[in-house]
Structure formats: structure tokens, C-alpha cells
Design an enzyme around this catalytic site. Structure first.
Site, PDB file in Angstrom:
ATOM      1  N   GLU A 150       0.813  -1.228   0.000  1.00 16.82           N
ATOM      2  CA  GLU A 150       0.000   0.000   0.000  1.00 16.82           C
ATOM      3  C   GLU A 150       0.848   1.282   0.000  1.00 16.82           C
ATOM      4  O   GLU A 150       1.177   1.820   1.059  1.00 16.82           O
ATOM      5  CB  GLU A 150      -0.941   0.021   1.216  1.00 16.82           C
ATOM      6  CG  GLU A 150      -1.846   1.248   1.235  1.00 16.82           C
ATOM      7  CD  GLU A 150      -2.757   1.342   2.462  1.00 16.82           C
ATOM      8  OE1 GLU A 150      -2.511   0.645   3.453  1.00 16.82           O
ATOM      9  OE2 GLU A 150      -3.699   2.131   2.416  1.00 16.82           O
ATOM     10  N   LYS A 157      -2.526  -1.877  -3.181  1.00 17.35           N
ATOM     11  CA  LYS A 157      -3.555  -0.977  -2.626  1.00 17.35           C
ATOM     12  C   LYS A 157      -3.035   0.434  -2.807  1.00 17.35           C
ATOM     13  O   LYS A 157      -2.043   0.831  -2.195  1.00 17.35           O
ATOM     14  CB  LYS A 157      -3.784  -1.293  -1.150  1.00 17.35           C
ATOM     15  CG  LYS A 157      -4.723  -0.312  -0.441  1.00 17.35           C
ATOM     16  CD  LYS A 157      -5.281  -0.919   0.840  1.00 17.35           C
ATOM     17  CE  LYS A 157      -6.097   0.088   1.622  1.00 17.35           C
ATOM     18  NZ  LYS A 157      -6.910  -0.530   2.675  1.00 17.35           N
TER      19      LYS A 157
HETATM   20  P1  13P Z   1      -9.034   4.761   4.285  1.00 17.58           P
HETATM   21  O1  13P Z   1      -9.946   4.173   3.265  1.00 17.58           O
HETATM   22  O2  13P Z   1      -9.754   5.359   5.461  1.00 17.58           O
HETATM   23  O3  13P Z   1      -7.995   5.664   3.691  1.00 17.58           O
HETATM   24  O4  13P Z   1      -8.242   3.559   4.951  1.00 17.58           O
HETATM   25  C1  13P Z   1      -7.753   2.539   4.179  1.00 17.58           C
HETATM   26  C2  13P Z   1      -6.504   2.032   4.756  1.00 17.58           C
HETATM   27  O5  13P Z   1      -6.384   0.847   4.946  1.00 17.58           O
HETATM   28  C3  13P Z   1      -5.423   2.976   5.047  1.00 17.58           C
HETATM   29  O6  13P Z   1      -4.240   2.308   5.350  1.00 17.58           O
END
Ligand code: 13P
Length: 332
Positions: A177, A219
Site C-alpha cells: 500500500e 492498494k
Molecule cells: P481509508 O480508506 O480510510 O484511507 O483507509 C484505508 C486504509 O487501509 C489505510 O491504510
């Protein structure tokens, strides 16, 4: 590493019309959200809130996986049922945030890296015993004058590769991510440039480290203008630029791509995902992995009246359903 197991897990997680629900807020983040709504920041209150998220009826129609935090994966309902066994009984995959948060990147003012590699191999083994089939690691990149730097992007990419390798050795699907933050007054073009460059750096490192690309999920943040800029972009433009960026930079063999909501309004996060599916055809499964954009209405309702669990769960289900529709381009 068992490639079949990894690919099967990825396929379950990104199978239309479902996406992933992130409820893995760390203690400081969860407490911050609770404080804003005058909810006591105790372990019991966090457990109570997560219980309503985990036990929401029918959520499995729209959600394939839940990402949990270390505290949450060990918790149970008031009646003593493990959260993990409840999720498993609904056919929902269990994910776990394994990074230990961000720290200042030494020598790089305004930039961050992510800690948590120490002891990760042992923790992954334990999480696997607790039922986890996938994991998440987040790095953040602020856009500002001369940042993010190549050094910051490279450092985080090397860490992603180490984390992803360790996960895959344990047959756990790594969610990688890289979040380009929405904060600031940058243009959407600037966000495109940074996101594209960074994805190139991330995938170069993953390939160099021999990470099995079909067995990971990316992600990512969407390509968006900074939240303080006056120039607003339509969903169509956001979708077009995000898809262009992903098509150019993400290997087509990747297992799947999911989005974080990253501080967009709930409605924007849903509309933008929907708009991307109007573009098609896409080279990879593309869906949501939202935290706030799905939880917000439920959390607010529960903060106002913590005894009305049914209403909070109804709102959670509605948000999950809307995003499920968006993940197949059918949200109206
Ligand atoms: P948000 O959708 O609130 O940004 O959170 C997703 C997430 O996993 C952030 O690390």
C-alpha cells in the site's frame, strides 16, 4: 511459498462484486477518531465498535476480506466468540496490518518511512495460526516542494519488497500500500506524476526481489488533486487519469488492485471507483479496500447512540453495498 494458495486467496479477495473492508486502524488512529466523536478511548470501546463491524449481518455479500489490527485479531464478542471465527464462518478472509506505523525518514525532512520488519517473520507465523490469509503494509508519501524524493521512494520500495517476500514465504498474500497523501494544494497532474513514478520504483524493487507478482495485491491511492486546491476534478477525469497511470505502471499479471479512500468524502470515493469501471476493459481486477469511506456513517451513528447497533450495522451495509455496486460500475 505455495503460488497456488497465494493466487487462490487473491482471487477470493478481488472477486466481483466484492471488495475489502479495512478496520485496522492502529491505537493512535482509532483513538483519534473516537476522540473527535467523544467516544471513550478504551480497549473495551474499541472492542465493542469492532464487534458491530465484524457481526454486521449480510456484509459478506459485498465484502470478501476484513483487515484487522493486532489488538482486534485477538478479540472476541461479548458472548465470547472470536472475531476471527465469525469472519471465517461468513467466508470472509482475515487480513492483518503488520507494519508498525510510520517514522521520520532520517535525513529527509518532511518524509516518512514505515517500521515493523523486526520480528516480522515470527509475527506472520503467529497471525497465520490465528487465521490470517493476507497482510497489509502501508507507506506514505507527502507531496510538497521537492518531495517525495527518489531516496524516500526507493527506501520504502525496498522495505515493501522485504515485507512481500516474507509474507509470500508464509503463504500470506501481501497487500502493498503506497499512499500518496491527499494533503496539500497540488494539482491532479502533480499527483499523477508522483504516483506514476513511485509505482515504477515499487514494481522495479518487487521484481528485483523476485516477489511473485500474481500473488500480491496493490492498494493504491487514486490520482487526485490535493484537498486544499481550488481546482476541482470531475470523477471522469480522476478515473481517466488513475486508470492511465495504473495501465502504464502496474504489471498486467498482478493479482488485483484495490483503493484506499484516503480522506476523500464517502460519496467521492464511491463515485470515482464507479467511474473507473465505466471506462473498461481493465487489465486487472479493480475494487475497494476502504476504511473511512465505508465505516464513517456507522461510526457516527454508534457515537450518537451506542445501544442502536442495528442502525449502525444498517449504515455499514449500505456503504458496503454502494461500493460493491461501484466495483462493477453499477452505482447510481
Ligand atoms: P481509508 O480508506 O480510510 O484511507 O483507509 C484505508 C486504509 O487501509 C489505510 O491504510
Amino acid at each position: 511459498m505455495n503460488q497456488d494458495i497465494l493466487m487462490q486467496t487473491v482471487a477470493r479477495l478481488v472477486k466481483p462484486p466484492k471488495g475489502i473492508l479495512a478496520i485496522d486502524e492502529s491505537l493512535p488512529t482509532c483513538n483519534k477518531r473516537f476522540e473527535k466523536l467523544d467516544i471513550p478511548t478504551t480497549e473495551e470501546k474499541r472492542r465493542e465498535y469492532r464487534e458491530l463491524l465484524v457481526t454486521a449481518p449480510n456484509i459478506e455479500k459485498y465484502v470478501s476480506g476484513y483487515i484487522l489490527f493486532d489488538e482486534t485479531i485477538r478479540q472476541s464478542t461479548k458472548n465470547g466468540k472470536n472475531f476471527t471465527s465469525i469472519l471465517q464462518s461468513k467466508g470472509i478472509d482475515i487480513g492483518i496490518k503488520v507494519d508498525a506505523g510510520t517514522v521520520d525518514l532520517i535525513g529527509h525532512s518532511g518524509e516518512k518511512t514505515t517500521k515493523g520488519l523486526d520480528g516480522l517473520a515470527d509475527r506472520l507465523k503467529e497471525y497465520k495460526k490465528l487465521g490470517a490469509t493476507f497482510a497489509k503494509w502501508r507507506a506514505v508519501y507527502a507531496i510538497g516542494e521537492n518531495i517525495p524524493s527518489v531516496g524516500c521512494m526507493k527506501t520504502n520500495a525496498e522495505i515493501f519488497a522485504k515485507y512481500a517476500k516474507l509474507c509470500q514465504e508464509n503463504d500470506i498474500v501481501p497487500i502493498v500500500e503506497p499512499e500518496v497523501l491527499i494533503d496539500g494544494d497540488h494539482t491532479i497532474e502533480k499527483c499523477y506524476e508522483i504516483t506514476a513514478y513511485n509505482l515504477q520504483v515499487v514494481f522495479d524493487e518487487l521484481r528485483t526481489a523476485n516477489v511473485f507478482i500474481p500473488g500480491i495485491i496493490l492498494k493504491t491511492s487514486m490520482v487526485l488533486p490535493g484537498k486544499d486546491t481550488k481546482e476541482k476534478s470531475s470523477s471522469g477525469k480522476i478515473a481517466e487519469m488513475t486508470i492511465k497511470c495504473l495501465k502504464e505502471k502496474v504489471p498486467s499479471v498482478i493479482g488485483g488492485i484495490v483503493f484506499l479512500s484516503g480522506g476523500q468524502s464517502d460519496e467521492d470515493a464511491t463515485r470515482n471507483l464507479n467511474a473507473m469501471h465505466k471506462i473498461g476493459p481493465l487489465s486487472w481486477p479493480l475494487t475497494f479496500s476502504y476504511g473511512r469511506a465505508i465505516q464513517n456513517p456507522a461510526l457516527q451513528s454508534w457515537a450518537k447512540n451506542s445501544s442502536d447497533i442495528a442502525n449502525a450495522q444498517k449504515l455499514l451495509l449500505e456503504a458496503a453495498r454502494n461500493n460493491s455496486l461501484a466495483s462493477i460500475g453499477q452505482y447510481k
